[in-house]
Design an enzyme around this catalytic site. Structure first.
Site, PDB file in Angstrom:
ATOM      1  N   THR A  45      44.039  46.011  45.074  1.00 46.29           N
ATOM      2  CA  THR A  45      43.175  45.104  44.316  1.00 46.29           C
ATOM      3  C   THR A  45      41.727  45.561  44.496  1.00 46.29           C
ATOM      4  O   THR A  45      41.409  46.275  45.451  1.00 46.29           O
ATOM      5  CB  THR A  45      43.378  43.643  44.767  1.00 46.29           C
ATOM      6  N   THR A  47      38.354  44.545  45.341  1.00 43.73           N
ATOM      7  CA  THR A  47      37.513  44.457  46.540  1.00 43.73           C
ATOM      8  C   THR A  47      38.216  45.069  47.744  1.00 43.73           C
ATOM      9  O   THR A  47      37.593  45.750  48.561  1.00 43.73           O
ATOM     10  CB  THR A  47      37.114  42.994  46.829  1.00 43.73           C
ATOM     11  N   CYS A  48      39.513  44.856  47.829  1.00 45.40           N
ATOM     12  CA  CYS A  48      40.282  45.379  48.960  1.00 45.40           C
ATOM     13  C   CYS A  48      40.254  46.905  48.989  1.00 45.40           C
ATOM     14  O   CYS A  48      40.116  47.514  50.046  1.00 45.40           O
ATOM     15  CB  CYS A  48      41.724  44.874  48.892  1.00 45.40           C
ATOM     16  N   SER A  49      40.392  47.518  47.811  1.00 44.44           N
ATOM     17  CA  SER A  49      40.463  48.988  47.708  1.00 44.44           C
ATOM     18  C   SER A  49      39.107  49.664  47.665  1.00 44.44           C
ATOM     19  O   SER A  49      38.978  50.816  48.071  1.00 44.44           O
ATOM     20  CB  SER A  49      41.240  49.382  46.451  1.00 44.44           C
TER      21      SER A  49
END
Length: 159
Positions: A45, A47-49
């Site tokens: 996703t 922000t996560c990546s």
């Protein structure tokens, strides 16, 4: 109520891939160690990546120099976690943990309902620092935020 500093990490079994699917329980992960566990709502996703996992990759050696293990967790399957880690060049030694059914997120009181996005129950975005299986510091993001659970913020708070 979510877990608080001073509380022990609940006993849950997680999965990761290391030459096949491996189970690891939280006592094995946390006992007699210093550990930062950070959780993301979902692998791959935005922000996560783009920010969360890359920050811990960038600062991994700084945590290790302080004797701190680093583990990433998401409510995804172990194959997704391995592929995500591989895609972002996660260093050897950083565990990419699958909390596939959300057992640890739920036991910590840090699960969230992402069904409006078609994602079901997920982990909130958070980071925790534990010593010998006891939470010492907890950093839980407000919905849609990315501030307190970043590698940089966690490192600064440990000084």
């Amino acid at each position: 109520m979510p877990i608080q500093p001073g509380d022990p990490i609940p006993e849950v079994v997680l999965k990761h891939i290391d030459g096949g699917i491996q189970a690891i329980d939280t006592p094995t992960l946390f006992d007699d160690k210093k550990v930062v566990l950070f959780a993301v709502p979902g692998a791959f996703t935005p922000t996560c990546s783009e920010r969360h996992l890359p920050g811990f990759v960038k600062h991994f050696d700084e945590f290790r120099a302080r004797g701190i293990d680093v583990a990433c967790m998401a409510v995804n399957d172990p194959f997704v976690m391995k592929a995500w880690g591989d895609s972002l060049d996660v260093p050897q030694g950083m565990l990419m943990l699958s909390d596939g059914n959300g057992d640890l997120a739920r036991a910590l009181g840090l699960e969230m309902d992402a069904s409006a996005y078609g994602m079901g129950t997920r982990a909130k975005r958070f980071a925790l620092y534990a010593e010998d299986g006891v939470v010492k510091q907890l950093f839980v993001e407000a919905p849609g935020e990315f501030k307190v659970s970043s590698a940089e913020h966690v490192l600064a708070s440990l000084e």
